[in-house]
Scaffold this active site. Structure first.
Site, PDB file in Angstrom:
ATOM      1  N   GLU A  43      10.749  -7.601  13.540  1.00  0.00           N
ATOM      2  CA  GLU A  43      11.259  -8.967  13.658  1.00  0.00           C
ATOM      3  C   GLU A  43      12.779  -9.025  13.712  1.00  0.00           C
ATOM      4  OE1 GLU A  43       8.875  -7.865  11.726  1.00  0.00           O
ATOM      5  OE2 GLU A  43       7.266  -9.318  11.427  1.00  0.00           O
ATOM      6  N   THR A  76       4.116  -6.376  15.785  1.00  0.00           N
ATOM      7  CA  THR A  76       4.171  -5.702  14.487  1.00  0.00           C
ATOM      8  C   THR A  76       2.860  -4.931  14.339  1.00  0.00           C
ATOM      9  OG1 THR A  76       3.095  -7.513  13.381  1.00  0.00           O
ATOM     10  CG2 THR A  76       5.486  -7.586  13.442  1.00  0.00           C
ATOM     11  N   TRP A  97       8.171  -4.447 -13.298  1.00  0.00           N
ATOM     12  CA  TRP A  97       7.903  -3.955 -11.957  1.00  0.00           C
ATOM     13  C   TRP A  97       8.417  -2.531 -11.840  1.00  0.00           C
ATOM     14  CZ3 TRP A  97       8.618  -7.963  -7.453  1.00  0.00           C
ATOM     15  CH2 TRP A  97       7.806  -9.086  -7.735  1.00  0.00           C
ATOM     16  N   LYS A 123       2.916  -3.578 -10.806  1.00  0.00           N
ATOM     17  CA  LYS A 123       3.235  -4.494 -11.909  1.00  0.00           C
ATOM     18  C   LYS A 123       2.573  -3.979 -13.174  1.00  0.00           C
ATOM     19  CE  LYS A 123       3.528  -8.180  -8.614  1.00  0.00           C
ATOM     20  NZ  LYS A 123       2.539  -8.395  -7.577  1.00  0.00           N
TER      21      LYS A 123
END
Ligand code: ADP
Length: 544
Positions: free
Chosen positions: A334, A189, A446, A441
């Site tokens: 992944e 990654t 959100w 936030k």
């Protein structure tokens, strides 16, 4: 349970079967590569398979043992493809490394994977000379070039020529059979959070991913296609395309390191490319080139765009102006990487145009083989109502259950936490609202930075946009819009903010705009919000 045993053959799912299949059934189908040297190279699946066998023999002669890692620092090209098959096919592990990372990161990754051999492209010779002292466990360095390109002098000990290795073998090699759960390749990654971590794919996971990716409601790649993988072979195995292309036996067109709009367009036209896949940033360059020069595509029919959110405006331009179908996909290292794709269900066929478009701009439905859910902070599953948003978790045949050389279990109740925040609607269409660390936030609510960016790039003057959260004395955090304007275009802060009016609740509209000459990108072409957040952490908000 007293079950009845089945009576079917047990043939392990092995990567070598893909290339032997391609060689036998599409042996004369072409693999065209724009080489680092600049010229165009042509080979076939049959020749690639033979050379992969020779390379497998050569790697064994260099002392490679089953399970050993062979690193690559290379662009998309036929030699890289041969290495994919020679390594995995012979029980070695193909470890692709991203040459765009910093040299220290590259050395760290090579050392972590304990690569025994490192194969690299000609234009990366200076990079390898720079890091050679930091990778003591690499025993052999292989320059992926013709013999006459070998340097007269180099700091690299044991430098061998790829073509010498292949030429020294006859190819009387039989691909071995072994357990399908054997490791086939490793990708790291990009390490946006902490050190990079290796995802170790298996032969089985790779083959199942290939079956799934070729499906009509997935990438829909066919024998009649000419496929140009723009997504690099060092980034999640070019989204599995090197395997899928062999499975279906299509023509392959490799662009080498030349991913600018002009180079891509010319190669696509010359080789009559029908399908391609890549991140939005690259397509922006291609669209810009065709728009500025008044060009059209004569063969390009469809593309899968993913790796970062694809703005609805890009999908619309491809479809309306160029007749290219865009499939928006979501995935990650992944997940090998495919998770979801934006493909309609039959109930959506009669939808009004605007609704159909809105649906296709989402990251889409899971492919069979992957399951997903969204959970709240306590791990409770949230409803699929298109409103509730939470942490996206997945499981499936090609999802990791552990990272290379890590002992801790990354799973949560058997599910892999993706680090993305999403909603899922009643029809199973998933929408990524943010990476969890990018969420804004504001006053207990959100705000999706992706939604704000997608709207910003629909403005005719905007080339690229990134929205970041910046501390705000009253609201905790507020969105700041950073933009790069198109060459020659002008727009004011007020115009860009007014562009949001009526499209979003007012409290979601960014408080300010910053104009930049360019946005920072990661080595995989994504906008580096971490850098932007650091640069603007002390941004002074306008009054009012
Ligand atoms: P890295 O995690 O190393 O940056 P990956 O390619 O594995 O590299 O990135 C996966 C992440 O990229 C996902 O978790 C998600 O945040 C983002 N991503 C991938 N595809 C999309 C998409 N279509 N829309 C929004 N984000 C996406």
């Amino acid at each position: 349970m007293n079950l009845l045993a089945g009576q079917m053959m047990q043939i392990p799912l092995l990567i070598s079967h893909l290339i032997t299949h391609a060689a036998r059934h599409s042996g004369d189908t072409e693999i065209v590569s724009r080489r680092v040297e600049g010229d165009l190279h042509r080979t076939t699946w049959a020749e690639a398979e033979l050379r992969a066998r020779k390379l497998a023999q050569a790697l064994a002669r260099l002392g490679c043992q089953p399970g050993d890692r062979v690193g690559t620092l290379a662009w998309n090209g036929y030699r890289h493809l041969e290495i994919y098959y020679a390594t995995s096919g012979s029980g070695l592990v193909c470890h692709t490394v991203n040459p765009r990372l910093f040299p220290q990161q590259i050395a760290w990754i090579i050392n972590d994977a304990e690569d025994r051999v490192l194969c690299f492209d000609l234009n990366l010779l200076p990079l390898v000379e720079q890091l050679v002292v930091d990778v003591p466990k690499v025993k052999h360095f292989v320059l992926m070039a013709d013999k006459d390109r070998m340097p007269a002098e180099t700091k690299i000990p044991n430098l061998v020529c790829y073509e010498d290795l292949v030429a020294a073998e006859v190819g009387d090699y039989t691909w071995p059979d072994f357990d399908e759960n054997t490791a086939s390749s490793i990708c790291y990654t990009s390490g946006t959070t902490g050190d990079p971590k290796g995802a170790v794919y298996t032969h089985r996971s790779t083959l199942l991913h290939s079956f799934a990716s070729a499906l009509p409601d997935s990438m829909n790649v066919r024998a009649t296609d000419a496929v140009l993988p723009v997504v690099p072979m060092f980034h999640v195995n070019a989204w599995g395309l090197p395997y899928t292309m062999a499975m279906v036996g299509c023509k392959v067109v490799f662009p080498g390191p030349f991913l600018d709009g002009k180079s891509l367009y010319e190669l696509m036209e010359a080789e009559q490319v029908t399908f391609s896949a890549g991140v939005p940033t690259v397509w922006l360059g291609l669209l810009n080139h065709v728009q500025t020069n008044g060009l059209k595509f004569s063969s390009f029919k469809s593309t899968v765009i993913g790796g970062a959110a694809c703005p609805a405006s890009m999908i619309q331009t491809f479809e309306d102006d160029y007749g290219v179908e865009v499939v928006h996909a979501w995935g990650m290292t992944e997940l090998s990487p495919l998770g979801t794709l934006s493909r309609l269900r039959s109930k959506h066929l009669g939808l009004p145009e605007a609704d159909r478009r809105a649906l296709l701009a989402r990251q889409g439905k899971v492919i069979y083989g992957i399951d997903m859910r969204i959970v709240d902070g306590d791990g409770n599953a949230l409803p699929w109502d298109g409103v509730a948003f939470g942490d996206l978790e997945v499981r499936g045949h090609w999802v990791i259950n552990r990272y290379f050389a890590h002992t801790n279990d990354p799973l949560h109740d058997g599910w892999f936490p993706t680090g993305d925040v999403a909603t899922i609607d009643a029809d199973g269409f998933m929408l990524i609202t943010d990476r969890s660390k990018d969420v804004i936030k504001s006053g207990g609510e959100w705000i999706s930075s992706i939604a704000l960016e997608n709207l910003a790039v629909a403005h005719p003057a905007v080339y690229q946009a990134a929205v970041i959260s910046v501390a705000h004395p009253q609201w905790g955090e507020r969105p700041l819009l950073t933009v790069v304007l198109k060459p020659g275009a002008t727009a004011t802060r007020e115009e860009l903010l007014a562009f949001y009016e009526g499209k979003l609740p007012r409290w979601q509209i960014p408080n300010d705009v910053v104009f930049l000459p360019e946005l920072p990108h990661t080595a995989t072409g994504k906008i580096q919000k971490l850098k932007l957040r650091a640069a603007f952490k002390d941004h002074t908000w306008p009054q009012g």
